[in-house]
Design a protein around this motif. Sequence first.
Motif, PDB file in Angstrom:
ATOM      1  N   PHE A 240      50.876  95.379  23.635  1.00  0.00           N
ATOM      2  CA  PHE A 240      51.704  94.885  24.737  1.00  0.00           C
ATOM      3  C   PHE A 240      53.168  94.746  24.317  1.00  0.00           C
ATOM      4  O   PHE A 240      54.057  95.337  24.923  1.00  0.00           O
TER       5      PHE A 240
ATOM      6  N   ILE B 199      49.937  98.989  35.546  1.00  0.00           N
ATOM      7  CA  ILE B 199      48.921  98.491  36.475  1.00  0.00           C
ATOM      8  C   ILE B 199      48.415  97.133  36.016  1.00  0.00           C
ATOM      9  O   ILE B 199      48.173  96.243  36.819  1.00  0.00           O
TER      10      ILE B 199
ATOM     11  N   ASP C 227      35.777  88.629  20.856  1.00  0.00           N
ATOM     12  CA  ASP C 227      37.215  88.648  20.583  1.00  0.00           C
ATOM     13  C   ASP C 227      37.658  89.932  19.867  1.00  0.00           C
ATOM     14  O   ASP C 227      38.680  90.518  20.207  1.00  0.00           O
TER      15      ASP C 227
ATOM     16  N   ASP D 155      49.131  93.875  33.073  1.00  0.00           N
ATOM     17  CA  ASP D 155      49.893  93.317  31.971  1.00  0.00           C
ATOM     18  C   ASP D 155      48.887  92.563  31.094  1.00  0.00           C
ATOM     19  O   ASP D 155      47.673  92.712  31.260  1.00  0.00           O
ATOM     20  N   SER D 156      49.385  91.736  30.186  1.00  0.00           N
ATOM     21  CA  SER D 156      48.456  91.104  29.236  1.00  0.00           C
ATOM     22  C   SER D 156      47.449  90.217  29.971  1.00  0.00           C
ATOM     23  O   SER D 156      46.297  90.110  29.563  1.00  0.00           O
ATOM     24  N   THR D 157      47.891  89.582  31.073  1.00  0.00           N
ATOM     25  CA  THR D 157      46.952  88.760  31.832  1.00  0.00           C
ATOM     26  C   THR D 157      45.952  89.630  32.568  1.00  0.00           C
ATOM     27  O   THR D 157      44.777  89.266  32.718  1.00  0.00           O
TER      28      THR D 157
ATOM     29  N   LEU E 102      38.550  92.982  21.931  1.00  0.00           N
ATOM     30  CA  LEU E 102      39.704  92.969  22.838  1.00  0.00           C
ATOM     31  C   LEU E 102      40.819  93.846  22.291  1.00  0.00           C
ATOM     32  O   LEU E 102      41.871  93.356  21.875  1.00  0.00           O
ATOM     33  N   VAL E 103      40.585  95.119  22.287  1.00  0.00           N
ATOM     34  CA  VAL E 103      41.581  96.050  21.757  1.00  0.00           C
ATOM     35  C   VAL E 103      41.795  97.160  22.778  1.00  0.00           C
ATOM     36  O   VAL E 103      40.898  97.470  23.559  1.00  0.00           O
ATOM     37  N   PRO E 104      42.983  97.747  22.765  1.00  0.00           N
ATOM     38  CA  PRO E 104      43.276  98.798  23.746  1.00  0.00           C
ATOM     39  C   PRO E 104      42.260  99.938  23.700  1.00  0.00           C
ATOM     40  O   PRO E 104      41.960 100.525  24.742  1.00  0.00           O
TER      41      PRO E 104
ATOM     42  N   LEU F 182      48.123  99.848  30.746  1.00  0.00           N
ATOM     43  CA  LEU F 182      49.313  99.089  30.339  1.00  0.00           C
ATOM     44  C   LEU F 182      50.576  99.911  30.571  1.00  0.00           C
ATOM     45  O   LEU F 182      51.532  99.452  31.183  1.00  0.00           O
TER      46      LEU F 182
ATOM     47  N   ILE G  56      44.631  92.347  31.632  1.00  0.00           N
ATOM     48  CA  ILE G  56      43.545  92.742  30.715  1.00  0.00           C
ATOM     49  C   ILE G  56      42.451  91.674  30.729  1.00  0.00           C
ATOM     50  O   ILE G  56      41.258  91.979  30.740  1.00  0.00           O
ATOM     51  N   LEU G  57      42.873  90.423  30.751  1.00  0.00           N
ATOM     52  CA  LEU G  57      41.876  89.337  30.750  1.00  0.00           C
ATOM     53  C   LEU G  57      41.086  89.310  32.059  1.00  0.00           C
ATOM     54  O   LEU G  57      39.907  88.970  32.073  1.00  0.00           O
ATOM     55  N   GLU G  58      41.750  89.693  33.151  1.00  0.00           N
ATOM     56  CA  GLU G  58      41.026  89.776  34.425  1.00  0.00           C
ATOM     57  C   GLU G  58      39.965  90.870  34.350  1.00  0.00           C
ATOM     58  O   GLU G  58      38.864  90.723  34.890  1.00  0.00           O
TER      59      GLU G  58
ATOM     60  N   ARG H 280      55.207  98.028  22.776  1.00  0.00           N
ATOM     61  CA  ARG H 280      55.557  99.225  23.532  1.00  0.00           C
ATOM     62  C   ARG H 280      57.066  99.446  23.460  1.00  0.00           C
ATOM     63  O   ARG H 280      57.844  98.512  23.568  1.00  0.00           O
TER      64      ARG H 280
ATOM     65  N   ASN I 249      41.695  94.481  42.833  1.00  0.00           N
ATOM     66  CA  ASN I 249      42.303  93.375  42.087  1.00  0.00           C
ATOM     67  C   ASN I 249      43.783  93.589  41.821  1.00  0.00           C
ATOM     68  O   ASN I 249      44.544  92.646  41.752  1.00  0.00           O
ATOM     69  N   PHE I 250      44.166  94.859  41.662  1.00  0.00           N
ATOM     70  CA  PHE I 250      45.582  95.128  41.390  1.00  0.00           C
ATOM     71  C   PHE I 250      46.247  95.763  42.613  1.00  0.00           C
ATOM     72  O   PHE I 250      47.267  96.422  42.478  1.00  0.00           O
TER      73      PHE I 250
ATOM     74  N   ARG J 131      54.199  99.807  43.448  1.00  0.00           N
ATOM     75  CA  ARG J 131      52.948 100.318  44.027  1.00  0.00           C
ATOM     76  C   ARG J 131      52.624  99.635  45.348  1.00  0.00           C
ATOM     77  O   ARG J 131      51.757 100.078  46.083  1.00  0.00           O
TER      78      ARG J 131
ATOM     79  N   ALA K  34      45.618  93.676  17.968  1.00  0.00           N
ATOM     80  CA  ALA K  34      45.756  95.008  18.558  1.00  0.00           C
ATOM     81  C   ALA K  34      46.291  94.926  19.986  1.00  0.00           C
ATOM     82  O   ALA K  34      47.142  95.712  20.382  1.00  0.00           O
TER      83      ALA K  34
ATOM     84  N   ASP L  69      41.943 100.020  27.623  1.00  0.00           N
ATOM     85  CA  ASP L  69      43.208 100.407  28.226  1.00  0.00           C
ATOM     86  C   ASP L  69      43.180 101.685  29.084  1.00  0.00           C
ATOM     87  O   ASP L  69      44.222 102.279  29.305  1.00  0.00           O
TER      88      ASP L  69
END
Lengths: 671, 84
Positions: free
Chosen positions: A433, B37, B60, B39-41, B63-65, B33, B43-45, A436, B17-18, A460, A428, B69
């Motif tokens: 990602f 704001i 695991d 990216d895939s990394t 871990l879905v939007p 996403l 999300i892990l943060e 999109r 953080n961002f 930003r 998912a 998200d």
Amino acid sequence: MCGIAGLIALAPGLAPPAPETLTRMAAAMHHRGPDEFGIYCDDRAGLSHARLSIIDLASGQQPLASLDDDVLIVFNGEIFNYVELRDELSAEGRRFRTKSDTEVIIAAWERWGEGCLERLNGQWAFALWDKRRARLVLCRDRLGVRPLHVAEHGGYLYFASEVKAIFAADRAIPRELDPHGLDQAFTLWAPVAPRTPFAAVRELVPGTFEIHELASSPPSRRVASYWSPTFLSAAGDTLAAAEGSVQRSAEATLAALQEATRLRMVRADVPVGSYLSGGLDSSLVAALGLRAKGERFKTFSLRFADAEFDETEFQDAMVKMLETEHQSVVVSRDDIGRVFPEVVYHAERPLMRTAPAPLFLLSKLVRDVGIKVVLTGEGADEVFGGYDLFREGKVRRFWAKQPKSTCRPRLLERLYPYLARSPVDKRALATSFFGRGLDRATQVGFAHDMRWRNGAALRRLFHKDVAAELAGSDVVRELLDDLPAEVRSWAPLGQDQLLEMKTLLGGYLLSSQGDRMLMANSVEGRFPFLDKQVVELASRLPARHKLRGLDEKHVLKQAARGIVPASILARKKQPYRAPDALSFLGAGAAGYADELLSQASVSRAGVFDPGAVGKLWAKCKTSQAEAFSNADNMALVGVLSTQLLYTQLVLGSPACPDVRLTTHIDRRTQR
Amino acid sequence: MSDPSTKQRIRAFLETNFYIADKSLLVDDASLLDRGIVDSTGILEIVAFLESDFGIKVEDHELVPDNLDSIDRLVAFVATKRAT
């Protein structure tokens, strides 16, 4: 290889260009040509030249005049087919006073006019002043190997290989940074010509020339393109794939590359060396260089103290095979931090990666051992379809035809094995990602869309005043709108290749990572993959010969069989990378990073929001390396390089050491 | 109901953080996403932050939007995890 500069008075009645101004312009580019300096001036025009002597060492001084003294030229670069052109012109009765390629340009221009540009095979920027007609011609090579900048101020038109020569001409020339150029740098990873990071300075678009007619009132300017990359239409691609075979394409590719490398190896009056990265492209170039040369030559490579980036094992395999005199430089994070300010000074633009820094150190090694010219494998990925982005685009387009498919996105795992290992492989999230924008799969720019969106997100960081100026502008839209209409009918890979050439190749790889890092240490790069014949051949090959399934540069690998070791042919492509943000945490950058990222410095430059930069820098310092993402790395390198650019070239002034003129032609009648 | 401070803590983390200067970028129900704001990394943060600051364990399959998200989704996800 050299640096060129000059100015013309656009209106009559202005003071003639002063020799002191022209000398300063040459001095600001002394690194590009430390061997000889020359200037020319008359009542309307001035030309300036810093020479790195490579061809016709004895009589190739510049500025160079035509036989009747009416046409003068300053030229940076090489015309690799100048011997053939000279023979053709000589057969028609043209006489030459030197053995240089420079004089061949004058002769070709006088003989064929603009049509001569199609005949030139090489890498160049030149300024040609026709005194009798009061006409200035500026021209740049097809893909942007050599730079050429232009600015107008106070009734004069200034031009130069590097921006710093223009700024050295007159302190009053505005130096403000251009928010739109910075926006391009952050979104597309480099400004796109004609834009530069400086509001008052533009750059000639690769493959174009411009003619300034001072005899007309007011003076006129005509800009025209003599070449642009062209790829097969979707229908033409299908036909070419049906009619051709990979084997025939590979044979033609090898023949063209062999000739391109030979020209670049033998057309020099000084020894030519070669870079060896350990990848396919430079290995093939070095091997073909050896064939052309027939004797040992020097090769050079980068090694990294960080094992993650190091390719020594493959470099050694190639050296063993070629038996070259090999030297390498080992680069650490601290080294990168230490030289980064110099790197930005030479690049003259924001950088989103530190990758140019090791190349700066490599060209220094080359120069230290007395070599002035190197072959490199640059351009192969653009010309023969080597990037992961092309593969990713292919998978996502395939997926977009069946957006609900759960099998198709799994092809992404073949591109990015980490997806299969990390939690992100949870379908998912990966789907969210990479999936999109699938509805835009048939549009030009689809493959680049994700990269550009990630870059645009860094907006930003901009200060609110900069953001306000950028409100409503969209650099991606502008780039795409500017493409010729026929691009929409091309096969998708051709579209993706074109965008890569227009953005990253010209604006970053050949510039920040190419010309600027080589010339910083007075070394000329030569790029067989960017040879006119090679580029035109590759652009006519069907997409599936370049990207076969997901095998990138397929036809090139076929061409290289038996020439480079099987271990190099079989290895997965490793993108050239260097340690980014981590380079600025150690002793190397201790002298400047904190200061330049401080609230006071950031406020003074006015480009970024000081609070946002403070958070970014704090995150960099406190995070574990693995927690600092790709976006964070780009953000930090982008901000720090912009702050350096501001400090060095907006607040500060270019260094202009004393130089001694060996050519001084003064035809002024007024003083 | 979720703890109102959950949202504040999540917002504060995202801002820091961002490195977000303009807080109006952080709209509670907008996709992080899509807004670029994270990216895939990134999300892990966020996952690492949830685990360390809220003491929850993200599996695991979570871990879905739908869980991660947007600010609203993160708040709801934390509330659900704490309730179980």
